[in-house]
Design a protein around this motif. Structure first.
Motif, PDB file in Angstrom:
ATOM      1  N   ASP A   1      35.775  36.898  53.972  1.00 26.24           N
ATOM      2  CA  ASP A   1      36.789  37.120  52.940  1.00 26.24           C
ATOM      3  C   ASP A   1      36.358  38.235  51.999  1.00 26.24           C
ATOM      4  OD1 ASP A   1      37.933  35.023  54.120  1.00 26.24           O
ATOM      5  OD2 ASP A   1      37.451  33.568  52.563  1.00 26.24           O
ATOM      6  N   ALA A   2      35.117  38.118  51.497  1.00 25.04           N
ATOM      7  CA  ALA A   2      34.658  39.103  50.516  1.00 25.04           C
ATOM      8  C   ALA A   2      34.600  40.488  51.139  1.00 25.04           C
ATOM      9  CB  ALA A   2      33.284  38.711  49.981  1.00 25.04           C
ATOM     10  N   HIS A   3      34.062  40.590  52.360  1.00 28.88           N
ATOM     11  CA  HIS A   3      33.921  41.907  52.976  1.00 28.88           C
ATOM     12  C   HIS A   3      35.269  42.513  53.331  1.00 28.88           C
ATOM     13  CE1 HIS A   3      29.453  41.691  54.189  1.00 28.88           C
ATOM     14  NE2 HIS A   3      29.679  41.044  53.082  1.00 28.88           N
ATOM     15  N   ALA A   4      36.227  41.654  53.712  1.00 25.39           N
ATOM     16  CA  ALA A   4      37.504  42.204  54.130  1.00 25.39           C
ATOM     17  C   ALA A   4      38.377  42.575  52.935  1.00 25.39           C
ATOM     18  CB  ALA A   4      38.232  41.211  55.021  1.00 25.39           C
TER      19      ALA A   4
ATOM     20  N   ALA B   1      46.010  26.220  46.057  1.00 22.16           N
ATOM     21  CA  ALA B   1      47.073  27.232  46.133  1.00 22.16           C
ATOM     22  C   ALA B   1      46.513  28.589  46.528  1.00 22.16           C
ATOM     23  CB  ALA B   1      47.765  27.337  44.785  1.00 22.16           C
ATOM     24  N   LEU B   2      45.187  28.736  46.419  1.00 22.79           N
ATOM     25  CA  LEU B   2      44.572  30.028  46.688  1.00 22.79           C
ATOM     26  C   LEU B   2      44.267  30.243  48.158  1.00 22.79           C
ATOM     27  CD1 LEU B   2      41.759  30.928  44.192  1.00 22.79           C
ATOM     28  CD2 LEU B   2      43.704  32.304  44.842  1.00 22.79           C
TER      29      LEU B   2
ATOM     30  N   ALA C   1      38.988  35.746  47.497  1.00 23.39           N
ATOM     31  CA  ALA C   1      37.684  36.131  48.018  1.00 23.39           C
ATOM     32  C   ALA C   1      36.650  36.133  46.900  1.00 23.39           C
ATOM     33  CB  ALA C   1      37.768  37.506  48.665  1.00 23.39           C
ATOM     34  N   GLY C   2      37.039  36.648  45.713  1.00 17.21           N
ATOM     35  CA  GLY C   2      36.116  36.696  44.586  1.00 17.21           C
ATOM     36  C   GLY C   2      35.664  35.310  44.173  1.00 17.21           C
ATOM     37  N   VAL C   3      36.611  34.359  44.098  1.00 17.44           N
ATOM     38  CA  VAL C   3      36.241  33.001  43.677  1.00 17.44           C
ATOM     39  C   VAL C   3      35.308  32.357  44.686  1.00 17.44           C
ATOM     40  CG1 VAL C   3      37.143  30.687  43.352  1.00 17.44           C
ATOM     41  CG2 VAL C   3      38.259  32.598  42.272  1.00 17.44           C
ATOM     42  N   LYS C   4      35.632  32.488  45.972  1.00 19.17           N
ATOM     43  CA  LYS C   4      34.775  31.892  47.012  1.00 19.17           C
ATOM     44  C   LYS C   4      33.368  32.443  46.927  1.00 19.17           C
ATOM     45  CE  LYS C   4      37.746  30.752  50.905  1.00 19.17           C
ATOM     46  NZ  LYS C   4      38.192  31.202  52.219  1.00 19.17           N
TER      47      LYS C   4
END
Lengths: 103, 515
Positions: B237-240, A97-98, B164-167
């Motif tokens: 993701d994290a940077h954006a 879902a993320l 982004a944080g989780v990835k």
């Protein structure tokens, strides 16, 4: 391959690493992903203790292992905090879902 | 020898971190509204500003007395040229980002955490730069990572930030476990984790297959943070999604800190064996080529400015890898120095680019979000940039200088460091390296294909609707832009200005390499 402590530890490390990695690749629940990460870290902890044993530096290996446990708890806490926030915001723990960010 | 200066250089930002948090909490206790937290902001600025004193002292020590070592029990820290370079970039960018973030975050909840974490991140990076044993390196690396997880997921009400944080957290954590397995292998094989002693053990002739495996584990583990290409998926993701100041830090210093962390054990494992030098050098060059190509191709497709800049970071890590790889492969200082010169320049240019993009994001979308109370911030797209030059001439100029520098246009900083890498590559008189350098030059041209539209959009005639409704920019956000812009131009015109930083950094690696 002889049945020595080092070899048993090696099998343990590879086994834990494999289980953790398999978990990370297949599991979709965030909390379980944090658990899989913890299993991975346990592989590293075992590897450090075994390395200390093999090289005769038992104290060094064990102190490294304890430090890793402490440092990794912080990561687990942040992972769980993110999970809580995601549950609150999206109402689900499913990582599927993320996935909104692409390319 | 007086080693207190460089210990304070690490300790000051680390110790300041909880103090900043407490000051911020105490000040925020009375007021209920999400106003600017002046106490935490001031404490943060003070802490990072004060860290410049030990930095200058340590730099003088280093130039007068050579590398200094500081040992507490089993932990030993060592300040050499490479440490000083990374500390300089981390501290310079950290201070500017701290200054910039005050107004940027003025209406956000939990600012005190941001300032505290930023200070801790700068301290951790300086510590990482100075680590002299493998485990110490890992601890600093993990501290840096932990503080950056929290900063990436700072907008905790936004879905995209959480994703982004989780990835970022999951991929980095796997990387750090890989590093730990490498450390365990080295410990089992050589009986030590001190970088110098490892080198001694390798030089004694115990260059076994297990140590090659350990090297590979380090490349993979630190490679996640450095964004080596198959391991780069967290980066855009994290940077954006991070707050713009943190995007500048992540892109300008954190991935480079990963690169330095990777080089330290590789150089120690290289020892005196010629084979190892050639192989690790070739591996880095290979990753460099892949990073340049993939980063550029993915950046070409982007419509969001911050995502585009994030992908361009991947390709710039490629240039650094090519320079350092050539240097290690051929055992020449110029390549390694060129790589580190590009590290420094990339920190300044990408920092400038992200801060400028962030200023526009703040003026156009963040203030809009605050006014209407929307949950998600709209991303800044290339189309939003049109006509920025009319309303925000300074930001438009800063963004143009940054992206043209990144594209490698003379006389800006990026051209000089790329040129040094290319010259070093041709100087090896090796056909394959010559081809690689030509490939890098072509990639540089390719990258202009996505940098040029940004400049074009900024100086286009008609301002977009969003641009017309933009808010004015505070002074504290303009000052870092001006300083970084001056630095990018000055280094481009007088590249020898920073020789005192890049020269010792290059030779520190080569001396450790034993050539």
């Amino acid at each position: 391959m002889t049945f020595s402590l080092a070899n048993v530890a090696l099998v343990g490390v590879l086994g834990l690493f494999g289980i953790g990695l398999y978990g990370l690749l297949t599991i979709r629940n965030l909390i379980k992903i944090v658990v899989a990460l913890q299993i991975l870290v346990k592989a590293a902890v075992l590897a450090l203790v075994a390395a200390g044993h093999v090289s005769g530096q038992v104290h060094l290996g064990q102190s490294l292992a304890v430090t890793v446990i402490v440092a990794d708890t912080v990561v687990a806490v942040i992972g769980l905090a993110l999970a809580v926030q995601i549950r609150r915001r999206l109402g689900t723990l499913d990582v599927q879902a993320l996935s909104g960010l692409r390319g | 020898m007086n080693t207190t200066a460089f210990v304070w250089l690490i300790a000051l930002p680390m110790v300041a971190s909880p103090v900043i948090y407490l000051a911020g909490r105490l000040a925020a206790r009375d007021s209920q509204s999400a106003a600017q937290n002046r106490a935490a902001y001031g404490a943060g600025l003070l802490a990072l500003g004060a860290t410049w004193i030990p930095f200058v002292l340590a730099a003088r020590e280093l130039s007068l007395a050579g590398p200094a070592t500081y040992t507490v029990g089993m932990v030993s820290l060592r300040l050499d040229g490479l440490s000083l370079l990374l500390s300089a970039v981390a501290l310079a960018l950290g201070t500017l980002v701290m200054l910039y973030s005050g107004p940027y975050l003025a209406h956000e909840v939990g600012q005190e955490k941001y300032y505290a974490m930023l200070s801790a991140m700068v301290g951790a990076m300086i510590g990482l730069a100075c680590a002299a044993d493998l485990f110490n390196l890992w601890i600093w690396f993990e501290t840096m990572a932990v503080s950056s997880y929290l900063l990436v997921a700072f907008y905790r009400e936004e879905r995209a930030s959480l994703e982004a944080g989780v990835k970022y957290l999951v991929q980095s954590a796997v990387g750090s476990v890989t590093v730990l397995l490498g450390i365990a292998l080295v410990l089992a094989q050589t009986g030590t984790i001190h970088l110098d002693e490892i080198q001694g053990a390798v030089a004694m002739g115990s260059a076994t297959r297990a140590l090659w495996a350990a090297g590979a584990l380090f490349v993979v583990g630190f490679g996640v943070k450095t964004a080596l290409v198959p391991l780069h998926t967290w980066l855009p993701d994290a940077h954006a999604q991070a707050p713009s100041g943190i995007s500048a830090m992540l892109s300008g210093v954190v991935i480079e800190a990963g690169l330095v962390a990777m080089l330290r054990p590789l150089v120690a494992l290289g020892g005196l064996s010629l084979m190892a030098g050639v192989s690790w050098g070739a591996l880095l060059m290979g990753f460099g080529a892949l990073n340049m190509l993939v980063g550029n191709l993915l950046a070409l497709r982007q419509t969001q400015v911050k995502r585009l800049l994030a992908f361009s970071s991947i390709s710039h890590v490629g240039y650094m890898l090519v320079g350092i790889g050539v240097g290690l492969y051929a055992g020449q200082a110029a390549g390694v120095q060129g790589g580190f010169f590009h590290l420094l320049n990339h920190g300044l240019m990408k920092g400038l680019a992200f801060l400028a993009a962030g200023a526009l994001l703040y003026a156009l979308h963040l203030s809009h979000k605050q006014a209407t109370g929307e949950m998600e911030t709209r991303p800044l797209t290339v189309n939003d940039l049109s006509g920025a030059a009319q309303r925000y001439p300074l930001v438009a100029l800063a963004l143009s200088v940054a992206v043209l520098g990144l594209g490698g246009l003379p006389p800006l900083a990026g051209f000089m460091s790329k040129w040094q890498i290319f010259v070093a590559g041709f100087a090896t008189h090796n056909l394959l390296i010559g081809l690689l350098v030509a490939f890098a030059a072509l990639n540089s041209v390719l990258s202009l294909a996505y940098y040029a539209p940004l400049v074009n959009a900024v100086y286009r005639r008609q301002p977009s609707v969003a641009m017309l409704q933009g808010q004015p920019l505070p002074v504290a956000m303009r000052v870092p832009l001006i300083l970084l812009m001056l630095a990018v131009v000055a280094i481009g015109v007088w590249p020898s200005l920073v020789n005192w930083l890049t020269g010792p950094a290059g030779s520190a690696v080569l001396i450790a390499w034993g050539r």
